[in-house]
Write an enzyme that holds these catalytic residues in place. Structure first.
Site, PDB file in Angstrom:
ATOM      1  CB  SER A  96      -3.277  -2.345   7.496  1.00  0.00           C
ATOM      2  OG  SER A  96      -4.447  -1.954   7.892  1.00  0.00           O
TER       3      SER A  96
ATOM      4  CG  HIS B  59      -1.408   1.286   5.559  1.00  0.00           C
ATOM      5  ND1 HIS B  59      -1.232   2.027   4.629  1.00  0.00           N
ATOM      6  CD2 HIS B  59      -2.850   1.167   5.541  1.00  0.00           C
ATOM      7  CE1 HIS B  59      -2.288   2.369   3.776  1.00  0.00           C
ATOM      8  NE2 HIS B  59      -3.255   1.776   4.120  1.00  0.00           N
TER       9      HIS B  59
ATOM     10  CG  ASP C  46      -6.319   1.236   6.691  1.00  0.00           C
ATOM     11  OD1 ASP C  46      -6.092   1.915   5.254  1.00  0.00           O
ATOM     12  OD2 ASP C  46      -6.010   0.175   6.647  1.00  0.00           O
TER      13      ASP C  46
ATOM     14  CG  MET D 281     -11.978   3.296   6.959  1.00  0.00           C
ATOM     15  SD  MET D 281     -12.482   1.771   7.238  1.00  0.00           S
ATOM     16  CE  MET D 281     -11.185   0.883   6.517  1.00  0.00           C
TER      17      MET D 281
ATOM     18  CG  HIS E 171      -5.544   4.477   2.904  1.00  0.00           C
ATOM     19  ND1 HIS E 171      -5.794   3.412   2.583  1.00  0.00           N
ATOM     20  CD2 HIS E 171      -6.115   5.338   2.010  1.00  0.00           C
ATOM     21  CE1 HIS E 171      -6.698   3.267   1.337  1.00  0.00           C
ATOM     22  NE2 HIS E 171      -6.821   4.495   1.144  1.00  0.00           N
TER      23      HIS E 171
ATOM     24  CG  MET F 279      -9.930   4.694   2.469  1.00  0.00           C
ATOM     25  SD  MET F 279      -9.700   3.052   3.011  1.00  0.00           S
ATOM     26  CE  MET F 279      -8.821   3.158   4.537  1.00  0.00           C
TER      27      MET F 279
ATOM     28  CG  MET G 151      -7.672   1.563  -2.984  1.00  0.00           C
ATOM     29  SD  MET G 151      -6.945   1.468  -1.241  1.00  0.00           S
ATOM     30  CE  MET G 151      -7.787  -0.088  -0.773  1.00  0.00           C
TER      31      MET G 151
ATOM     32  CG  ASP H  28      -4.228  -0.706   1.239  1.00  0.00           C
ATOM     33  OD1 ASP H  28      -4.449  -1.603   2.099  1.00  0.00           O
ATOM     34  OD2 ASP H  28      -4.783   0.559   1.568  1.00  0.00           O
TER      35      ASP H  28
HETATM   36  C1  DX5 Z   1      -8.948  -1.453   3.042  1.00  0.00           C
HETATM   37  C2  DX5 Z   1      -7.618  -0.794   3.751  1.00  0.00           C
HETATM   38  C3  DX5 Z   1      -6.537  -1.604   3.689  1.00  0.00           C
HETATM   39  C4  DX5 Z   1      -6.721  -2.914   4.650  1.00  0.00           C
HETATM   40  C5  DX5 Z   1      -5.908  -4.247   4.011  1.00  0.00           C
HETATM   41  O1  DX5 Z   1      -9.708  -0.486   2.940  1.00  0.00           O
HETATM   42  O2  DX5 Z   1      -7.276   0.194   3.152  1.00  0.00           O
HETATM   43  O3  DX5 Z   1      -5.319  -0.891   4.190  1.00  0.00           O
HETATM   44  O4  DX5 Z   1      -6.504  -2.670   6.027  1.00  0.00           O
HETATM   45  O5  DX5 Z   1      -6.032  -5.168   4.906  1.00  0.00           O
HETATM   46  P1  DX5 Z   1      -5.705  -6.570   4.277  1.00  0.00           P
HETATM   47  O6  DX5 Z   1      -4.305  -6.811   4.073  1.00  0.00           O
HETATM   48  O7  DX5 Z   1      -6.236  -7.495   5.402  1.00  0.00           O
HETATM   49  O8  DX5 Z   1      -6.543  -6.743   2.904  1.00  0.00           O
HETATM   50 ZN    ZN Z   2      -5.226   1.357   3.636  1.00  0.00          ZN
END
Ligand code: DX5
Ligand code: ZN
Length: 232
Positions: free
Chosen positions: A20, A45, A47, A49, A78, A80, A149, A187
Site C-alpha cells: 500500500s 494497493h 488507498d 480517502m 481501494h 474509502m 478490513m 487489509d
Molecule cells: C487503511 C488502508 C490500508 C493501509 C494498510 O485504511 O486501507 O491499505 O494502508 O496499511 P498497514 O499495512 O500499514 O496497516
Molecule cells: Zn486499503
C-alpha cells in the site's frame, strides 16, 4: 471512453501481496514503487480517502494516472469514499485495474459494481471490521474480490484486530458456498506475524503498507509476508 483493459489476474491459487503506497515515501514514490516491483510485489494497493468516509485524505486520480504510466503492476484501488459513484469514471480513466467500494458507502453498491464492470475494470467490495459479512451475499455475483478490513480504515500502521480472523473465515465460507472464483484480500496490520493468521483464516491476497515501506529491506519484508506459512 475506451474500455479499460484490467490487468488484474483471476484467482489462481497463489498468495498475492499488494504493497500500500499510503506508507511509501511520497517524495520518492517512483523509487519506492520500483523497489517493491523488483522485490516481487504482485499488485500495488492505492488507498483513496475523501476525509468524510474516513477521517483522512490521500490521493486522487492524478496519482493513479502517474502510476499507470510508470509501473506494470496491476493497480488495486481501494475507494474509502462516501459516494463512490462520483469517482468510478475518473479512476477507471486514470487506469485502475480493480476498483473496490465499501458496502457502508452511501451509494447503491450493485449500481456501483455494475458501473465499474461496464468500464472493463475488476470489481471489489470492502467490509469494515464491524460489518456483517452476510451483506456480501447479494453482491457475490457482481464481484471479483472481497476486501476484509483488519483495522478500522483511515490510517496505515495500525495493529491487526483480534476480531479479523473470524471475519475472514466467515467471508471465505460465503465465497466457497457461492462456488465463484473471488479473491479474498485482507487489509490492515499485515506483517510477518499476522500474515499466517490471515492466510490460515482464508486470505489469498494481502495488503501491507507499513511492514513493507517502513522496512530497511522491503524485499525481505515482502518475502516474509508472502512465504509465511500458516501455523499447524
Ligand atoms: C487503511 C488502508 C490500508 C493501509 C494498510 O485504511 O486501507 O491499505 O494502508 O496499511 P498497514 O499495512 O500499514 O496497516
Ligand atoms: Zn486499503
Amino acid at each position: 471512453m475506451k474500455k479499460n483493459t484490467s490487468k488484474m489476474p483471476a484467482v489462481n491459487g497463489t498468495i498475492c501481496v499488494a504493497p500500500s503506497i499510503l506508507s511509501a515515501d511520497l517524495c520518492h514514490l517512483g523509487e519506492d514503487v520500483s523497489r517493491v516491483a523488483q522485490a516481487g510485489a504482485d499488485w500495488l494497493h492505492v488507498d483513496i480517502m475523501d476525509g468524510h468516509f474516513v477521517p483522512n485524505l490521500s490521493f486522487g486520480p492524478a496519482v493513479v494516472r502517474s502510476l499507470k504510466g510508470f509501473t506494470d503492476l496491476p493497480l488495486d484501488v481501494h475507494l474509502m469514499v462516501t459516494n463512490p459513484l462520483n469517482f468510478i469514471l475518473p479512476f477507471a480513466k486514470a487506469g485502475a485495474d480493480l476498483l473496490t467500494v465499501h458496502v457502508e458507502s452511501q451509494d447503491d453498491t450493485v449500481q456501483a459494481l455494475q458501473a465499474i464492470r461496464a468500464l472493463g475494470v475488476k470489481t471489489g467490495v470492502s467490509l469494515k471490521p464491524d460489518t456483517n459479512p452476510e451483506m456480501l451475499k447479494p453482491l457475490l455475483e457482481y464481484i471479483d474480490l472481497v476486501l476484509v478490513m483488519s483495522v478500522y480504515p483511515g490510517f496505515g500502521g495500525q495493529e491487526f484486530l483480534q476480531s479479523a480472523p473470524a471475519q475472514i473465515q466467515a467471508v471465505r465460507q460465503l465465497i466457497h458456498a457461492s462456488g465463484r472464483k473471488i479473491w479474498l484480500e485482507v487489509d490492515g496490520g499485515i506483517n510477518a506475524q499476522t500474515s499466517p493468521v490471515a492466510i490460515k483464516a482464508g486470505a489469498d491476497a494481502l495488503v501491507a503498507g507499513h511492514a513493507i515501506f517502513s522496512s530497511a529491506d522491503p524485499a525481505w519484508a515482502l518475502k516474509q509476508i508472502r512465504q509465511a506459512a500458516p501455523e499447524i
